[in-house]
Design an enzyme around this catalytic site. Structure first.
Site, PDB file in Angstrom:
ATOM      1  N   GLU A  81       6.190 -29.627   6.762  1.00 14.42           N
ATOM      2  CA  GLU A  81       7.510 -29.837   6.457  1.00 14.42           C
ATOM      3  C   GLU A  81       8.355 -30.768   7.482  1.00 14.42           C
ATOM      4  OE1 GLU A  81       8.599 -29.407   3.038  1.00 14.42           O
ATOM      5  OE2 GLU A  81       6.722 -29.005   2.602  1.00 14.42           O
ATOM      6  N   SER A 346       5.496  31.994 -24.803  1.00 11.17           N
ATOM      7  CA  SER A 346       5.919  33.393 -24.434  1.00 11.17           C
ATOM      8  C   SER A 346       7.072  33.259 -23.049  1.00 11.17           C
ATOM      9  CB  SER A 346       4.878  34.037 -23.940  1.00 11.17           C
ATOM     10  OG  SER A 346       3.881  34.424 -24.947  1.00 11.17           O
TER      11      SER A 346
END
Length: 792
Positions: A81, A346
Site C-alpha cells: 500500500e 419431592s
C-alpha cells in the site's frame, strides 16, 4: 522534480483559498474510543469467562498493539500500500506526480493515497470514500489531515491505528477480527502467506478468492525478493479455504447462558460495554461445568443428556456458578435449564413440612401413617405411592421428610390445604401459574413446575432462617446490574417468608443422616464430612431429577434430565443429580468449614420416646408450647386406620354387622384411570378391595360383564381400555355392589431390560431400589385429570 514544486504550491494556495482547518485526534483518544463488537464477561476477580457479540453491524476485535501484530503483516502492508511510508510526511508527492502523469496519458497505475491518508479517511466520516470517489475538496482535506497526523503521531502509531480500523472483508473490521475469523489465530501468529492474503484484502476486501490469491502472490514475491520461489497454486488453495472460514464464533466461554442473562439486564438503549464484571467465580464455574458434563457422560446409557447447576452465596445471594446446559452433550444446548420450568418432585416437601410445623399442625416427632391412600378428586382417583412400592406404617415427620415418603406428605398437605401451601410457595419466590386448587394434593409431590433458580433460592431462604431475598446483583463496569426477573422473585428486597424456628427444624431434619437411613442408608452420597442439609427429588416418570441443599455459606441446586421431556432409565435421587451436588459441596468446602446453624429463640430441645417402639428414643426440637415426651398410637385409632371405612366417619355399626351386605371399598365409583405407556402392561394392575360384611369373604366374586376377574375380598385386575361396570357378587351370584369405572388406553412401549419404576420415587439409594419392578399394585395406574403431570 519539475512538476513537484508547482503541484505542492498549488495545494498550498488551495488551502489558503478554501480556508480549510486541518484537525487530527490524538492517538490515545482514538485508541480509547475503539469499541469491539464483543462484550467480555469477567468473573468477580476480573478473569474472562465469556465473550458475547453485541454489535450485529460490524465485527471488530479488541485493539491490538503493533508489537502484537505479525512483522510479516507489517512488511506486506507497507510493500502493498505505501512503499515509501517511512520516508514521506503524510503525502507521497512522488506518487502524486506519477498518478498525475498517468492520468494525463490515460495510463493505469497504483493510487497516490498513502497509509496515513487512508487512516485520515477512516478517522473522519467527511473524508471517507464514497461510491463516486472523493471530491477535490475531500482529497485536499485528506492530504492536510494526513500531514497533521504525521506531525503529531509516530509512524508506529499510524500503522497500529490503521491495522485496527481498516475494513477488510464483509463485516470484518481490523486485523484482530480478520485473523480470528479467517485464520483462527491471533494477529501475532500470521505467516508470510497469510500476511500476503491480508494485504491483498486491504486493496479489494470483497474480491473473489482467485483475485485475492493473484494479488497476494505478487505481494508474497515482493516480500521474499528476487530469486525466492513462490508457490502461487498453494496460495490460491489457501485463499479459497481461508475466505470461506468462520472460525470466530459469536459467543465463546464457560458461562453462555448467564452472560446472555446479564447482558439482558442492561437498560434499554444502552450500548453494551466492552467489559462487564459478574458475580461468578471462574474456578467454581469450571468445576460445576466439568462435574456436570462428566456425570452426564456417565449417565448416557440411562437416557440422560441434559443438566443444570446454580450456586448461590447465602449471605449476599450472589450467583457464584450458573451452568444452563451440558453444552455439546445436549441437543438443546441453547435452552437455559436454570430458568426452564420443570416438575420438582419431592424437593417441595421440606417447604410443606416447614409450613405445617410453623402452623403448629405437626411437630418433627408427630406420627403420620404411611399406608395406601386413595383420594377421590373431581377428575379421578389419586393414588400416591412410594418408590419401592412398600409402606412403612407409622413414622415420625422427621423420618417421613428425611426418607422422602410420599403418602405422609400427601396427608400433610391435606392438613395445610393446597391453597395455603400455594401461598407459602409464593412467599418463598415460587410463583406458580395456577392456583392451589388446580394442583390439589399432588402439589405436595411436586406436580407444579418451578425453575432451578426459584427452587435454589427458596432453599437459600431455609438456610437463612426463613428470610427470603432476591437473587443478588452482578456488578457491571460502572454500576450494579440486578438480574432481570424470570419469575424467581416477588420483587426487590427481603421479607420473612417462614417462621425461623420451623426453618431451623426443617434444616435439622434435612441434615440428619440417621433419619435418612430408612430410604438412603447411613452412608449415602448425600452425607458430607461437614454440616449440610440436602433434599433430592424425582418427577413423574423419571423425567426430572434434582438435588438441592445448602451449607452454612452456600446453596447449591442441581437438575438432570432431558430438555425434551423424555424419561430417564433407572435414575434415582442418589444416582442422578446428587453426585454433582456432592462434588460441588466438597469443592466449596475444601478450605471453608461449615457449622450447624444456631437455634433461634423459641425452640425447645427435649427427649422424646415412641410407643410400641415405632422409632428409637431421641432428642427432638419443638417450637415452644408444642413439645411432648411420648408419641404413641391409640389402639382404637390404629385399628380404625387399618380397617376399611364402611359407615359414617369410618365407624362400623357392630350391632348390625349381620345385616350389612358386601360392598366395594376400592376403586371409587366414577374413577377414571389411564394405562401408562412407559410401564409394561403386566405390571399395571388395579387393586380391587371389598368389605365382605355378612357374606363369606372367600365366596365373593369380581365380575366385569360375563368375565370373572377375581375372587375374595381383594383381587388384582389387569385392566383394558373402555367403560366398565365392576360387580361384586356373592356365592349365589347375587350382585352385592357395583362401581362404574373408565380405563383410558395408551400405546404401550415395549418392555426394556430394566423397567422404569411406575411410581414417583422416594429418591432412595439405588443400591436398595434399582431395577425393581412393580408388584402389581394399584399404583401402576394413574388418574386422568387436567393435570396429567400428577406425581405418584
Amino acid at each position: 522534480m519539475s512538476l513537484l514544486r508547482p503541484l505542492r504550491s498549488f495545494c498550498v494556495l488551495c488551502v489558503l483559498y478554501l480556508g480549510v482547518s486541518a484537525w487530527a485526534q490524538s492517538f490515545e483518544a482514538v485508541r480509547a474510543e475503539h469499541r469491539p463488537s464483543e462484550t467480555l464477561i469477567q468473573d468477580r476477580h476480573g478473569e474472562p469467562i465469556e465473550r458475547v457479540r453485541t454489535d450485529a453491524q460490524q465485527r471488530r476485535g479488541a485493539w491490538v498493539a503493533l508489537a502484537d501484530i505479525s512483522p510479516a503483516l507489517q512488511h506486506a502492508l507497507v510493500l502493498s500500500e505505501d512503499q515509501r511510508f517511512y520516508e514521506h510526511s503524510g503525502v507521497d508527492w512522488r506518487a502524486v506526480t506519477s498518478a498525475a502523469w498517468a492520468n494525463l496519458w490515460n495510463t493505469r497505475t497504483r493510487g497516490a493515497s498513502t497509509l496515513t491518508m487512508q487512516l485520515a479517511g477512516l478517522l473522519d466520516e467527511d473524508l471517507r470514500l464514497g461510491q463516486g470517489g472523493r471530491s477535490v475538496r475531500q482529497k485536499i482535506d485528506q492530504a492536510l489531515m494526513a500531514t497533521r497526523l504525521e506531525a503529531h503521531w509516530r509512524k508506529d502509531q499510524i500503522l497500529e491505528a490503521y491495522l485496527n480500523l481498516v475494513p477488510l472483508r464483509g463485516e470484518l473490521v481490523g486485523i484482530d477480527a480478520l485473523a480470528r475469523t479467517l485464520f483462527a489465530k491471533a494477529p501475532h501468529g500470521l505467516t508470510e502467506s497469510e500476511a500476503a492474503l491480508t494485504a491483498a484484502l486491504v486493496r479489494a476486501p470483497n474480491a473473489s478468492p482467485a483475485r485475492v490469491a493473484q494479488r497476494a502472490c505478487g505481494v508474497l514475491k515482493a516480500m521474499r525478493g528476487p530469486g525466492q520461489a513462490t508457490d502461487c497454486v498453494a496460495l490460491d488453495m489457501q485463499a479459497e479455504l481461508a475466505l470461506t472460514r468462520r472460525a470466530w464464533p459469536a459467543q465463546d466461554g464457560i458461562a453462555p447462558h448467564y452472560a446472555r442473562r446479564l447482558l439482558g439486564a442492561l437498560p434499554a438503549g444502552q450500548p453494551a460495554p466492552a467489559t462487564l464484571r459478574s458475580s461468578l467465580d471462574a474456578r467454581l464455574q469450571r468445576i460445576a461445568l466439568q462435574s456436570l458434563q462428566q456425570h452426564i457422560k456417565e449417565l448416557r446409557g440411562r437416557h440422560v443428556e441434559d443438566g443444570a447447576v446454580v450456586v448461590l452465596d447465602n449471605a449476599s445471594g450472589e450467583v457464584l456458578a450458573w451452568v444452563g446446559s451440558t453444552g455439546a452433550l445436549s441437543r438443546a444446548g441453547e435452552v437455559d435449564a436454570v430458568t426452564a420450568p420443570r416438575q420438582p418432585g419431592s424437593t417441595l416437601k421440606p417447604l410443606l413440612y416447614a409450613q405445617a410445623i410453623a402452623e403448629r399442625r405437626l411437630t418433627a416427632a408427630s406420627l403420620l401413617h404411611d399406608s395406601p391412600a386413595h383420594l377421590q378428586t373431581a377428575s379421578g382417583l389419586y393414588i400416591p405411592q412410594n418408590y419401592d412400592l412398600s409402606f412403612k406404617g407409622w413414622v415420625s415427620v422427621r423420618s417421613a421428610l428425611a426418607s422422602s415418603l410420599n403418602v405422609p406428605a400427601v396427608r400433610t398437605i391435606v392438613m395445610v390445604s393446597p391453597r395455603a401451601f400455594h401461598r407459602q410457595l409464593g412467599l418463598l419466590g415460587i410463583a406458580l401459574p395456577q392456583g392451589g386448587d388446580y394442583y390439589g394434593d399432588s402439589l405436595a409431590l411436586g406436580s407444579a413446575e418451578v425453575t432451578l433458580l426459584q427452587l435454589t433460592n427458596a432453599y437459600r431462604a431455609l438456610a437463612n432462617g426463613g428470610r427470603w431475598c432476591d437473587v443478588g446483583q452482578a456488578t457491571g463496569a460502572a454500576h450494579a446490574l440486578p438480574l432481570p426477573p424470570a419469575g424467581e422473585g416477588r420483587g426487590e428486597g427481603c421479607h420473612q417468608a417462614l417462621d425461623p424456628r420451623a426453618a431451623f427444624i426443617a434444616s435439622d431434619i434435612l441434615a440428619d443422616r440417621n433419619a435418612r437411613a430408612l430410604s438412603f442408608g447411613l452412608d449415602s452420597i448425600l452425607a458430607t464430612r461437614f454440616w449440610s442439609a440436602v433434599k433430592t427429588g424425582t418427577s413423574k416418570d423419571m423425567r426430572d431429577n434434582w438435588a438441592v441443599g445448602y451449607s452454612q455459606r452456600y446453596t447449591v441446586g442441581v437438575w438432570v434430565g432431558n430438555a425434551a421431556g423424555g424419561p430417564m432409565w433407572d435414575v434415582s435421587g442418589t444416582s442422578g443429580a446428587a453426585p454433582v451436588w456432592a462434588r460441588l459441596m466438597r469443592a466449596l468446602h475444601q478450605h471453608t468449614p461449615s457449622r450447624p446453624p444456631a437455634p433461634p429463640p423459641g425452640l425447645v430441645h427435649t427427649r422424646v420416646r415412641f410407643g410400641d417402639r415405632l422409632e428409637a428414643a431421641r432428642q427432638e426440637w419443638f417450637i415452644a408450647g408444642t413439645e411432648q415426651a411420648v408419641f404413641a398410637i391409640d389402639p382404637e385409632a390404629a385399628r380404625a386406620d387399618s380397617e376399611p371405612a364402611s359407615g359414617p366417619f369410618g365407624l362400623k355399626p357392630a350391632d348390625a354387622a349381620d345385616r350389612v351386605p358386601a360392598r366395594i371399598t376400592r376403586p371409587q365409583d366414577g374413577a377414571i384411570l389411564a394405562l401408562d405407556p412407559d410401564i409394561p402392561p403386566a405390571n399395571q394392575r388395579l387393586l380391587l378391595q371389598a368389605d365382605p360384611g355378612a357374606a363369606d369373604p372367600q365366596a365373593l366374586r369380581w365380575r366385569i360383564g360375563a368375565r370373572e376377574v377375581g375372587r375374595g375380598p381383594q383381587a388384582q385386575w389387569l385392566p383394558w381400555p373402555g367403560r366398565h361396570v365392576l360387580q361384586l357378587r356373592d356365592a349365589r351370584g347375587a350382585v352385592q355392589d357395583e362401581r362404574r369405572i373408565e380405563v383410558r388406553g395408551a400405546s404401550v412401549k415395549p418392555r426394556r431390560a430394566a423397567a422404569s419404576i411406575p411410581v414417583k420415587p422416594a429418591d432412595g439409594d439405588p443400591r436398595q431400589q434399582a431395577n425393581r419392578t412393580p408388584d402389581g399394585g394399584a399404583s401402576a395406574l394413574q388418574p386422568v385429570t387436567q393435570r396429567d403431570t400428577i406425581a405418584r
